[in-house]
Every structure is written in C-alpha cells, then in structure tokens.
Write an enzyme that holds these catalytic residues in place. Structure first.
Site, PDB file in Angstrom:
ATOM      1  N   LYS A   1     -16.467   0.005  12.523  1.00 29.25           N
ATOM      2  CA  LYS A   1     -17.237   1.210  12.224  1.00 29.25           C
ATOM      3  C   LYS A   1     -16.999   1.737  10.812  1.00 29.25           C
ATOM      4  O   LYS A   1     -17.887   2.334  10.203  1.00 29.25           O
ATOM      5  CB  LYS A   1     -16.901   2.312  13.237  1.00 29.25           C
TER       6      LYS A   1
ATOM      7  N   ASN B   1     -19.145   1.287  26.911  1.00 25.86           N
ATOM      8  CA  ASN B   1     -18.526   2.193  25.938  1.00 25.86           C
ATOM      9  C   ASN B   1     -19.327   3.489  25.853  1.00 25.86           C
ATOM     10  O   ASN B   1     -20.539   3.504  26.024  1.00 25.86           O
ATOM     11  CB  ASN B   1     -18.407   1.525  24.566  1.00 25.86           C
TER      12      ASN B   1
ATOM     13  N   SER C   1     -28.404   4.466  20.248  1.00 28.20           N
ATOM     14  CA  SER C   1     -27.142   4.626  20.975  1.00 28.20           C
ATOM     15  C   SER C   1     -27.364   5.590  22.133  1.00 28.20           C
ATOM     16  O   SER C   1     -27.955   6.656  21.947  1.00 28.20           O
ATOM     17  CB  SER C   1     -26.051   5.176  20.062  1.00 28.20           C
TER      18      SER C   1
ATOM     19  N   ASN D   1     -25.042   7.246  23.526  1.00 24.26           N
ATOM     20  CA  ASN D   1     -23.863   8.109  23.599  1.00 24.26           C
ATOM     21  C   ASN D   1     -23.925   9.333  22.693  1.00 24.26           C
ATOM     22  O   ASN D   1     -22.959  10.080  22.599  1.00 24.26           O
ATOM     23  CB  ASN D   1     -22.609   7.289  23.282  1.00 24.26           C
TER      24      ASN D   1
ATOM     25  N   LYS E   1     -32.755  -0.236  14.790  1.00 24.86           N
ATOM     26  CA  LYS E   1     -32.114  -0.790  15.995  1.00 24.86           C
ATOM     27  C   LYS E   1     -32.600  -0.035  17.221  1.00 24.86           C
ATOM     28  O   LYS E   1     -32.476   1.193  17.288  1.00 24.86           O
ATOM     29  CB  LYS E   1     -30.591  -0.715  15.884  1.00 24.86           C
TER      30      LYS E   1
ATOM     31  N   ASN F   1     -29.690  -2.548  21.344  1.00 23.26           N
ATOM     32  CA  ASN F   1     -28.448  -1.816  21.568  1.00 23.26           C
ATOM     33  C   ASN F   1     -28.004  -2.021  23.026  1.00 23.26           C
ATOM     34  O   ASN F   1     -28.529  -2.882  23.721  1.00 23.26           O
ATOM     35  CB  ASN F   1     -28.674  -0.328  21.254  1.00 23.26           C
TER      36      ASN F   1
END
Length: 339
Positions: free
Chosen positions: A65, A110, A174, A176, A216, A245
């Site tokens: 990251k 995750n 994402s 999250n 993405k 993703n």
C-alpha cells in the site's frame, strides 16, 4: 522453499504475516537478493496503454500500500508493480482484526479500509526505489471525505502521483469504504471520469507526458451495469479497466471458519465472477480499451483463462500469498504457451 516459509508465516496472524513478508521482500530488494531466491520468468514483453511491460503478469494493488517494497517485488519477476491504494492524508483503516485467511478455499477476506501512510509518504518511497519498469499507483478517497466530495480526493492524488506513475488506477470498487462503490454507477461515475479526464489533459500539458488512467471495478455488478461502465469509460476517454476488486459474495466459503466475516472476499472463490466480468467487458469494448484481469489466479492456467477471456494483462494478489513467487513464472509460461 516458499512452502516452508508459508508454514511459518501462516502461524502468525494474517496482518503480522503480511507486514513481516513485506519487510522481508523489501529488505531482499534493497540487497538485490530476491532475484537469487526464485527463477525469473521468461522475457515476454507486451505493449499495453502505450507502455512496455516486461511480461503480462503484475502485482495487484493492496499488497504494498505504501510502496515499501517496490524493488523487492520487481526482482521476484513481476512484469509490473501496482502500489496503493493511497489516499491524500494518512489514515489507520478499520479496527483489527481485519484480514482473515480461508486456506481450505485458497481465499482471503479483508476489511482493511484503505489503511495507508498518505500520498506524500508513498511518493518518498517511490523516489527511493531503483525500479525502472512499469509502476502503477492506485488512488482512493479518505474515509472521512463525503462521497459527494470524493472527486476532490482523487484529483489531489492524481496531481501528486502523476509525474511519478507509469499509470494511475482509480479505485471506486473497494467494499470497505462506505459509499465508495456508488461511484461506479450512472451520473456519479460519469462526473468522476469527466473530472479525471479533464485533469489528465491539464497534467499532460504541464508534464509533457500522458499518464494512462485505469478504473478498477467490482465483480458484483449485473451484466447490464458492467456494460454501462464500459460505455462510460469509452465516452470519457479512459485508458484501461481493471477487473476486478474483491467480492461481497460468500459463495464458495459458506460454513468455513471466518467465512461470514465482513469485508471483501478474494482468491479462488472470486475467479469465475471476475472472469465473467472480463468477458462482459471484452464483448462491449471490442478491443477499444485494454482490460487488466485480477481475481482468483492460483495456477498458471487461470492466468491464461483471463487472457482468453479478453484481458491484455493479469495481476496476482491472494494466489501469490498462497503459492509464492513461483506463481509468477507459472502464469507467464501459461500465457506464453497460448501462442
């Protein structure tokens, strides 16, 4: 050798194991040792987005990251390296524990939440690296930035990373970061892409080079929604799409320990979903925009399947954690064998 290392690493918590692995790969890269530990894949240069890739198998964003081990990953044989997701300001991400292994399914869940040290720190790491190959930088929004102001965060990051990236990936998928995935749809997506395209043109004039933009996307959209995304990418002049993703689906991990944990599921269970998304994109894009495929590659043949589905490049993440550096060479060989 990796099998033994994995046995030791898997005795640690997933996040401790991840951090230690990153430290070791980074140290090996600084010492020039990583290339000695594994057989490099055959040279298989490919040109995509106007960039020359040493081979079509890259590192997906999320493993590094902060750009801490760029040289180390490159020495393992990756044809390109993507770092991030990075945000304008540092942020801690979600509370721990936030990574869960599901080894029976070759899967990971995750809910990291874009934990990173911020874009300025990442750029210092990029400047310190010796890597001269293709470097992607994946950008996102800070957790506390309202989704309706998300474009501001993406533009801040784009401005800062532009001169240092071979290509920039815009992460709108994402699961999250609350609200983030809403940016993949309708007018929200078109407005974001239009703003990015406009800024890309301005930065091209300033820096004298055009840095490609990739978007993405998630594997959880309907075919109709995926087609709409493809059309928006073409309309706004984007340069590539990364599919995909992690998934919110729990198909393939029901009943397993940690299978019901919140977060994005990656690894083998997302393979078919991701490959299907590639096929839908490829049918709509008809070669007008390259596809970078990621999701569920745990054997070389899976990389070849992604290319056969319409991808130009592939990326590894969970498969790399389970199989180690040998998967890079295996994937390159499988793609090369397609002829």
């Amino acid at each position: 050798m990796y099998t033994l290392a994995r046995q030791l690493l898997f005795k640690l918590s997933p996040e401790t194991s991840h951090d230690l692995s990153l430290d070791l790969i980074g140290a090996g890269g600084r010492l020039g040792l990583n290339g000695l530990l594994c057989k490099a894949p055959a040279q298989m240069p490919v040109k995509v987005m106007g960039l020359e890739f040493a081979n079509p198998v890259g590192l997906a964003a999320g493993l590094d990251k902060n750009g801490a081990a760029i040289d180390g990953f490159a020495q393992l044989g990756f044809g390109f390296v993507e770092i991030g997701t990075v945000t304008p300001r540092p942020q801690p991400g979600n509370p721990k524990p936030r990574i869960f292994r599901l080894p029976q399914a070759e899967a990971i869940i995750n809910r990291m939440g874009f934990n990173n040290l911020g874009v300025d720190n990442l750029l210092a790491r990029v400047a310190a690296s010796q890597y001269k190959g293709v470097l992607g930088i994946n950008i996102g929004k800070n957790f506390d930035t309202p989704v309706e102001r998300a474009v501001d965060d993406y533009l801040i990051c784009l401005d800062k990373v532009y001169a240092h990236a071979s290509y920039v990936t815009v992460n709108v998928s994402s699961p999250n970061t609350p609200g983030l995935r809403s940016l993949q749809f309708g007018e929200s997506l078109k407005q974001l892409l239009a703003a990015l395209s406009q800024r890309q043109q301005e930065l091209t004039a300033i820096h004298g080079k055009r840095v490609p933009l990739a978007i993405k996307i998630a594997p959880d959209m309907s075919d109709e929604e995926t087609v709409e995304v493809a059309r928006a990418l073409l309309e706004t002049g984007m340069d590539a799409v990364i599919a995909t993703n992690t998934t919110l689906s729990r198909e393939g991990v029901e009943g397993l320990e940690h299978g019901a944990e919140a977060g994005g599921l990656s690894g083998a269970p997302v393979r078919e979903k991701s490959t299907h998304t590639v096929k839908v994109l490829a049918a709509e894009l008809a070669g007008r925009l390259p596809i970078i495929a990621v999701g569920g590659i745990t054997e070389g043949k899976h990389a070849a399947e992604k290319i056969a589905a319409g991808a130009s490049l592939v990326q590894l993440y969970s498969g790399f954690i389970y199989k180690g550096p040998a998967l890079i060479r295996e994937s390159v060989d499988a793609i090369a064998a397609m002829g």
